[in-house]
Design an enzyme around this catalytic site. Structure first.
Site, PDB file in Angstrom:
ATOM      1  N   GLY A 198       0.522  10.681   8.938  1.00  0.00           N
ATOM      2  CA  GLY A 198       0.751  11.181   7.587  1.00  0.00           C
ATOM      3  C   GLY A 198      -0.042  12.442   7.326  1.00  0.00           C
ATOM      4  O   GLY A 198      -1.047  12.717   7.989  1.00  0.00           O
ATOM      5  N   THR A 231      -4.846  15.566   7.843  1.00  0.00           N
ATOM      6  CA  THR A 231      -3.808  14.863   8.598  1.00  0.00           C
ATOM      7  C   THR A 231      -4.399  13.600   9.219  1.00  0.00           C
ATOM      8  O   THR A 231      -5.544  13.616   9.678  1.00  0.00           O
ATOM      9  CB  THR A 231      -3.260  15.779   9.706  1.00  0.00           C
ATOM     10  OG1 THR A 231      -2.789  16.995   9.120  1.00  0.00           O
ATOM     11  CG2 THR A 231      -2.106  15.116  10.446  1.00  0.00           C
ATOM     12  N   LYS A 263      -8.659  10.518  10.588  1.00  0.00           N
ATOM     13  CA  LYS A 263      -8.380  11.523   9.565  1.00  0.00           C
ATOM     14  C   LYS A 263      -9.111  12.819   9.911  1.00  0.00           C
ATOM     15  O   LYS A 263     -10.334  12.828  10.070  1.00  0.00           O
ATOM     16  CB  LYS A 263      -8.814  11.039   8.180  1.00  0.00           C
ATOM     17  CG  LYS A 263      -8.476  12.059   7.073  1.00  0.00           C
ATOM     18  CD  LYS A 263      -9.173  11.733   5.768  1.00  0.00           C
ATOM     19  CE  LYS A 263      -8.466  10.650   5.010  1.00  0.00           C
ATOM     20  NZ  LYS A 263      -9.049  10.463   3.661  1.00  0.00           N
ATOM     21  N   ASP A 291      -7.725   7.550  -7.223  1.00  0.00           N
ATOM     22  CA  ASP A 291      -6.449   8.062  -6.729  1.00  0.00           C
ATOM     23  C   ASP A 291      -5.565   6.921  -6.215  1.00  0.00           C
ATOM     24  O   ASP A 291      -5.028   6.981  -5.108  1.00  0.00           O
ATOM     25  CB  ASP A 291      -6.674   9.105  -5.624  1.00  0.00           C
ATOM     26  CG  ASP A 291      -5.437   9.975  -5.386  1.00  0.00           C
ATOM     27  OD1 ASP A 291      -4.555  10.022  -6.277  1.00  0.00           O
ATOM     28  OD2 ASP A 291      -5.350  10.608  -4.317  1.00  0.00           O
ATOM     29  N   ASP A 343      -8.068   5.708   1.378  1.00  0.00           N
ATOM     30  CA  ASP A 343      -8.353   7.058   0.886  1.00  0.00           C
ATOM     31  C   ASP A 343      -9.341   7.063  -0.284  1.00  0.00           C
ATOM     32  O   ASP A 343      -8.950   7.105  -1.457  1.00  0.00           O
ATOM     33  CB  ASP A 343      -7.064   7.779   0.498  1.00  0.00           C
ATOM     34  CG  ASP A 343      -7.259   9.293   0.510  1.00  0.00           C
ATOM     35  OD1 ASP A 343      -8.425   9.745   0.442  1.00  0.00           O
ATOM     36  OD2 ASP A 343      -6.262  10.024   0.606  1.00  0.00           O
TER      37      ASP A 343
END
Length: 341
Positions: free
Chosen positions: A26, A32, A47, A144, A162
């Site tokens: 993703g 990324t 990540k 988020d 995340d």
């Protein structure tokens, strides 16, 4: 970080075959995520930040600090990091079944989730957020929450991911102003207008995810008529007009009892209250969803909030007061429109 490993740059290059394109899981506003295979054949998610600047480094440090303190089955585990590279690298457990967004929105997967799975995913996500708000020390505001940041394993267990934008809640802090950060469509309107971040901002974002699960619609879509573009606003409007059936996904309507559907839609409406003080706490949301999930499987069983609260690992008062988040003075205003992770 006693439980996290420090990986070498060479190890992670080998794990991703030099970050080849087919390993990409993703892309997000900040970087990324690649699929990696360690020498012991363990699958991991790596990540890699897009660019090197102060904000990236700060988010990297923030995520390491926060995830190294969390131990919850519905939060993705941080396995380690790489300190050798100029671009920050974080290594997570590999969650096998993609994102919740993929399962409810992308072609080929739409309507693939049963109501039982949807309710379970909602309850597990709420449990993780309740833990962050009420049981973690210090408390944590995710900031988020969205369907792309909820990962699913092969058994459809939810894993919240995340934490780059997350914030620890300082003790004895009643109010703190922060520059606005989040994703349009999920962003708490009160936080957006006042810059006052509280745990109730996560509650609003979770409410949007709950409506996604009920309707199969994306949180924000410019392909829809103007009055329907923002899913949360459209949902609340239809609830007031007693027309919410118009946007519920067919599979949800067919598999969910009318009583249960009424309970869940009312809960979503409460989470989406414009006034944060009128929203329930995540602990209250988690207890209600877990009760509905259990009654769905075992209708004859009585449920006790104390038992469910113990499952959440919570020790604070059921009606906990609003926690207030804080932010670094160096934060940038970031309101990404992409669905990145």
């Amino acid at each position: 970080m006693e439980t996290a490993n420090v990986f070498t740059a060479e190890e992670l290059e080998k794990a991703t075959n030099n970050y080849e394109t087919i390993r990409i899981l993703g892309r997000g506003g900040y970087g990324t995520v690649y699929k990696g295979i360690l020498p012991d054949n363990r699958l991991v998610a790596i990540k890699k930040s897009k660019i090197v600047d102060e904000t990236q480094i700060e988010q990297f440090i923030n995520e390491v600090i926060i995830l190294s303190q969390i131990n919850h089955r519905n939060v993705v585990k941080l396995l380690g990091c790489c300190l050798e590279t100029e671009v920050p690298l974080l290594v997570y457990e590999f969650v096998t079944n993609g994102t919740l967004f993929h399962h409810i929105h992308e072609e080929g997967s739409k309507s693939s989730l049963s109501w039982e799975k949807r309710l379970s995913i909602a309850a597990q996500t709420a449990s993780a957020l309740a833990y962050l708000h009420s049981a973690a020390s210090p408390p944590i505001i995710h900031r988020d929450i969205k369907s792309t940041n909820i990962l699913l394993d092969d058994n459809y267990m939810a894993k919240v991911s995340d934490f780059g934008a997350s914030r620890l809640v300082p003790l004895n802090q009643t109010q703190f102003t922060t520059l606005v950060q989040g994703t349009m469509g999920y962003l708490d309107p009160e936080y957006f207008h006042t810059s006052q971040l509280t745990e109730k901002s996560d509650v609003y974002s979770f409410g949007v995810v709950l409506v996604e699960l009920l309707t199969g619609r994306q949180a924000l879509s410019f392909d829809r008529p103007e009055q329907e573009r923002n899913l949360a606003i459209h949902f609340v409007t239809l609830m007031k007009e007693d027309k919410v059936d118009e946007i519920l996904e067919d599979r949800v309507v067919n598999e969910c009892s009318r009583d249960q559907l009424r309970e869940v839609t009312m809960l979503a409406k409460r989470c989406l209250k414009l006034n944060g003080e009128e929203r329930p706490t995540m602990k209250e949301v988690a207890i209600e969803l877990e009760g509905l999930r259990r009654s769905d499987k075992h209708p004859w069983v009585e449920h006790y909030s104390e038992e469910v609260e113990n499952l959440l690992g919570g020790t604070s008062d059921f009606h906990s007061s609003n926690a207030i988040g804080f932010d670094s003075l160096k934060d940038n205003v970031v309101i990404p429109l992409d669905g990145g992770r």
